[in-house]
Design a protein around this motif. Structure first.
Motif, mmCIF file in Angstrom:
data_model
loop_
_atom_site.group_PDB
_atom_site.id
_atom_site.type_symbol
_atom_site.label_atom_id
_atom_site.label_comp_id
_atom_site.label_asym_id
_atom_site.label_seq_id
_atom_site.Cartn_x
_atom_site.Cartn_y
_atom_site.Cartn_z
ATOM 1 N N ILE A 1 0.854 -1.193 0.000
ATOM 2 C CA ILE A 1 0.000 0.000 0.000
ATOM 3 C C ILE A 1 0.888 1.240 0.000
ATOM 4 N N VAL A 2 0.570 2.187 -0.883
ATOM 5 C CA VAL A 2 1.218 3.489 -0.914
ATOM 6 C C VAL A 2 0.218 4.526 -0.423
ATOM 7 N N VAL A 3 0.627 5.345 0.534
ATOM 8 C CA VAL A 3 -0.162 6.504 0.966
ATOM 9 C C VAL A 3 0.599 7.745 0.524
ATOM 10 N N LEU A 4 0.028 8.454 -0.443
ATOM 11 C CA LEU A 4 0.713 9.609 -1.002
ATOM 12 C C LEU A 4 -0.023 10.897 -0.631
ATOM 13 N N GLY A 5 0.635 11.736 0.173
ATOM 14 C CA GLY A 5 0.105 13.051 0.525
ATOM 15 C C GLY A 5 0.628 14.079 -0.460
ATOM 16 N N ASP A 6 -0.175 14.403 -1.437
ATOM 17 C CA ASP A 6 0.260 15.275 -2.534
ATOM 18 C C ASP A 6 0.771 16.608 -1.977
ATOM 19 N N ALA B 1 -2.309 -1.232 -3.568
ATOM 20 C CA ALA B 1 -3.264 -0.113 -3.552
ATOM 21 C C ALA B 1 -2.497 1.191 -3.405
ATOM 22 N N TYR B 2 -2.904 2.176 -4.169
ATOM 23 C CA TYR B 2 -2.270 3.509 -4.173
ATOM 24 C C TYR B 2 -3.328 4.498 -3.720
ATOM 25 N N ILE B 3 -3.133 5.058 -2.526
ATOM 26 C CA ILE B 3 -4.077 6.037 -1.966
ATOM 27 C C ILE B 3 -3.495 7.427 -2.182
ATOM 28 N N HIS B 4 -4.159 8.217 -2.992
ATOM 29 C CA HIS B 4 -3.691 9.572 -3.286
ATOM 30 C C HIS B 4 -4.581 10.571 -2.566
ATOM 31 N N VAL B 5 -3.961 11.460 -1.769
ATOM 32 C CA VAL B 5 -4.691 12.490 -1.018
ATOM 33 C C VAL B 5 -4.213 13.855 -1.501
ATOM 34 N N GLU B 6 -5.104 14.610 -2.108
ATOM 35 C CA GLU B 6 -4.769 15.875 -2.755
ATOM 36 C C GLU B 6 -4.641 17.050 -1.790
ATOM 37 N N ALA B 7 -5.274 16.966 -0.624
ATOM 38 C CA ALA B 7 -5.469 18.136 0.235
ATOM 39 C C ALA B 7 -4.198 18.911 0.595
ATOM 40 N N PRO B 8 -3.078 18.267 0.986
ATOM 41 C CA PRO B 8 -1.906 19.077 1.354
ATOM 42 C C PRO B 8 -1.427 19.970 0.217
ATOM 43 N N GLY C 1 -2.991 -10.018 9.972
ATOM 44 C CA GLY C 1 -1.978 -11.060 9.942
ATOM 45 C C GLY C 1 -1.330 -11.236 8.586
ATOM 46 N N GLU C 2 -1.801 -10.500 7.592
ATOM 47 C CA GLU C 2 -1.245 -10.559 6.243
ATOM 48 C C GLU C 2 0.073 -9.786 6.213
ATOM 49 N N ALA C 3 1.096 -10.370 5.599
ATOM 50 C CA ALA C 3 2.357 -9.654 5.431
ATOM 51 C C ALA C 3 2.139 -8.462 4.492
ATOM 52 N N PHE C 4 2.703 -7.312 4.854
ATOM 53 C CA PHE C 4 2.488 -6.137 4.008
ATOM 54 C C PHE C 4 3.649 -5.166 4.112
ATOM 55 N N ARG C 5 3.759 -4.348 3.085
ATOM 56 C CA ARG C 5 4.702 -3.233 3.080
ATOM 57 C C ARG C 5 3.898 -1.965 2.840
ATOM 58 N N LEU C 6 4.218 -0.911 3.594
ATOM 59 C CA LEU C 6 3.492 0.359 3.534
ATOM 60 C C LEU C 6 4.491 1.478 3.258
ATOM 61 N N LEU C 7 4.263 2.201 2.160
ATOM 62 C CA LEU C 7 5.107 3.327 1.774
ATOM 63 C C LEU C 7 4.311 4.620 1.936
ATOM 64 N N HIS D 1 11.587 6.833 -9.996
ATOM 65 C CA HIS D 1 10.865 5.707 -10.581
ATOM 66 C C HIS D 1 11.419 4.356 -10.128
ATOM 67 N N GLU D 2 12.586 4.358 -9.456
ATOM 68 C CA GLU D 2 13.147 3.104 -8.960
ATOM 69 C C GLU D 2 12.555 2.690 -7.616
ATOM 70 N N MET D 3 11.813 3.602 -6.973
ATOM 71 C CA MET D 3 11.225 3.290 -5.665
ATOM 72 C C MET D 3 10.214 2.163 -5.759
ATOM 73 N N MET D 4 9.417 2.137 -6.835
ATOM 74 C CA MET D 4 8.373 1.111 -6.923
ATOM 75 C C MET D 4 8.971 -0.285 -6.943
ATOM 76 N N GLN D 5 10.049 -0.486 -7.721
ATOM 77 C CA GLN D 5 10.687 -1.789 -7.728
ATOM 78 C C GLN D 5 11.300 -2.103 -6.368
ATOM 79 N N TYR D 6 11.801 -1.075 -5.688
ATOM 80 C CA TYR D 6 12.360 -1.256 -4.350
ATOM 81 C C TYR D 6 11.268 -1.673 -3.370
ATOM 82 N N LEU D 7 10.088 -1.049 -3.486
ATOM 83 C CA LEU D 7 8.960 -1.397 -2.645
ATOM 84 C C LEU D 7 8.505 -2.832 -2.891
#
Length: 400
Positions: A4-9, A290-297, A332-338, A390-396
């Motif tokens: 999951i990516v949480v992106l604060g624009d 899942a990519y969560i984009h938040v425009e407010a900031p 209990g699901e393994a996950f990575r959060l960016l 653009h290399e972050m996604m492969q790293y994630l």
């Protein structure tokens, strides 16, 4: 493994004297992100390639794993994809903002007051754009309704001409920033005559709201061609955003767009709904990413409001990062959060800059023991730096 990516624009910023020399992210109360930072890798990520403009288009393409130098063909074509505009290879798409200009002066001497017309509702903006369509649409030029103040003009057999971003010229006179193309320039001028005294704007002014009184064209580009996200990364993904640009990237990448009721790209968007949609997508509906984009900031940065930018960051922390982390951990699901911004939108300049942004990467299978908090200063102090966004996604996604 789920991702999951949480992106604060536009969440990143610069130190501000009124905040004791802290950035809004550093000053805001963000217990969820700070607690995560103490278990995560943090660092700086450069999302804008050298020589390219710092926009949400180039920056989000980077974060999504698409090198803008290869895949970027303009901002507006990505937005056109999201609203189903049928683009031919010879078409040029332009963003058509409905903006607020000052009212007293001749058109060329007007001042750009507000690039978003006070974040006008899509319903009101659609009525205004329809009035423009009736008067200005002609062979080779077609308007399409988007979201809020963000709309689209398709120019058949057009040219990718240089155009100024309205959020870059706030408080400035518009004359030197008007389109050089005679047709586009005349359309902008005539749009003011159509909209200035429209009943919706008469009512908006009575209510103390900014009138949406002119079209403004920018972001010209040609039909994009993105590689499928699933083909590129072997992950099935969803996009959760209220913004046409992000929805368009998702369409181009073959990802599913999930619409959340009450998500509007503003300060009071449905944060919790977005968080829940992401968790449901990866835990119940079989998606990997899942990519969560938040425009407010970003919007609050453009408005130059320190208080509201801090508030938007605190909302994101409490109503997006916290519930996503807690529900994923409980499953209990393994996950990575960016967690990260796409670019800075500093209060000082009220527009985007190309500076690196702070990232936070948590892995539930390998939590760390760190003393970091999540902000620009500590991300820089970590010594971690990735020069190509653009290399972050492969790293994630690389550690399965």
């Amino acid at each position: 493994m789920k991702y999951i990516v949480v992106l604060g624009d536009g969440m990143a910023d610069e130190p501000i004297d009124a905040l004791e020399g802290k950035t809004p992210l550093e000053y805001a109360k963000t217990p969820a992100m700070d607690a995560l930072a103490a278990q995560s890798e943090i660092g700086l990520l450069h999302t804008i390639p050298e020589g390219m403009k710092p926009g949400s288009d180039t920056a989000n393409l980077s974060v999504m794993g698409y090198d803008p130098k290869i895949y970027y063909s303009g901002r507006s074509p990505l937005e056109a994809l999201s609203i189903g505009v049928p683009m031919k290879d010879t078409d040029v798409a332009l963003r058509c903002n409905i903006v607020t200009l000052s009212e007293e002066e001749p058109y060329e001497e007007k001042i750009m007051i507000d690039h978003s017309s006070g974040e006008i509702s899509t319903e009101d903006a659609a009525v205004l754009l329809h009035a423009v369509q009736q008067e200005l649409e002609r062979d080779g030029y077609h308007f399409y309704v988007g979201t809020s103040y963000r709309h689209c003009l398709i120019w058949e057999k057009g040219a990718v001409v240089p155009l100024s971003q309205p959020h870059d010229i706030l408080t400035q006179r518009i004359g030197e920033y008007l389109p050089q193309d005679a047709v586009l320039r005349e359309m902008q001028k005539k749009s003011y005559d159509i909209l200035a005294d429209h009943p919706i704007n008469v009512e908006r002014k009575k209510r103390g709201l900014n009138p949406a009184n002119s079209c403004w064209f920018w972001g010209a580009g040609t039909k994009p061609a993105l590689t499928s996200f699933e083909e590129k990364y072997h992950k099935k993904g969803v996009m959760i955003s209220a913004v046409d640009l992000l929805k368009g990237i998702a369409v181009g990448a073959g990802m599913k767009n999930i619409s959340v009721e009450g998500a509007n790209g503003g300060l009071h968007t449905n944060y919790l709904g977005k968080a829940q949609a992401a968790v449901d997508a990866v835990l119940k509906d079989g998606y990997d990413f899942a990519y969560i984009h938040v425009e407010a900031p970003d919007e609050m940065g453009h408005q130059g409001s320190v208080e509201r930018k801090i508030q938007s960051i605190e909302y994101l922390d409490e109503q997006v990062v916290k519930p996503v982390y807690e529900q994923m951990l409980a499953s209990g699901e393994a996950f990575r959060l960016l967690v990260l911004p796409d670019h800075p939108t500093p209060i000082r300049v009220r527009t985007h800059t190309s500076d690196p942004v702070p990232y936070l990467l948590f892995d539930s299978t390998a939590p760390r023991r760190e003393s970091w908090k999540y902000n620009e200063r500590e991300a820089k102090a970590s010594g971690n730096y990735m020069a190509k966004g653009h290399e972050m996604m492969q790293y994630l996604l690389g550690a399965n």
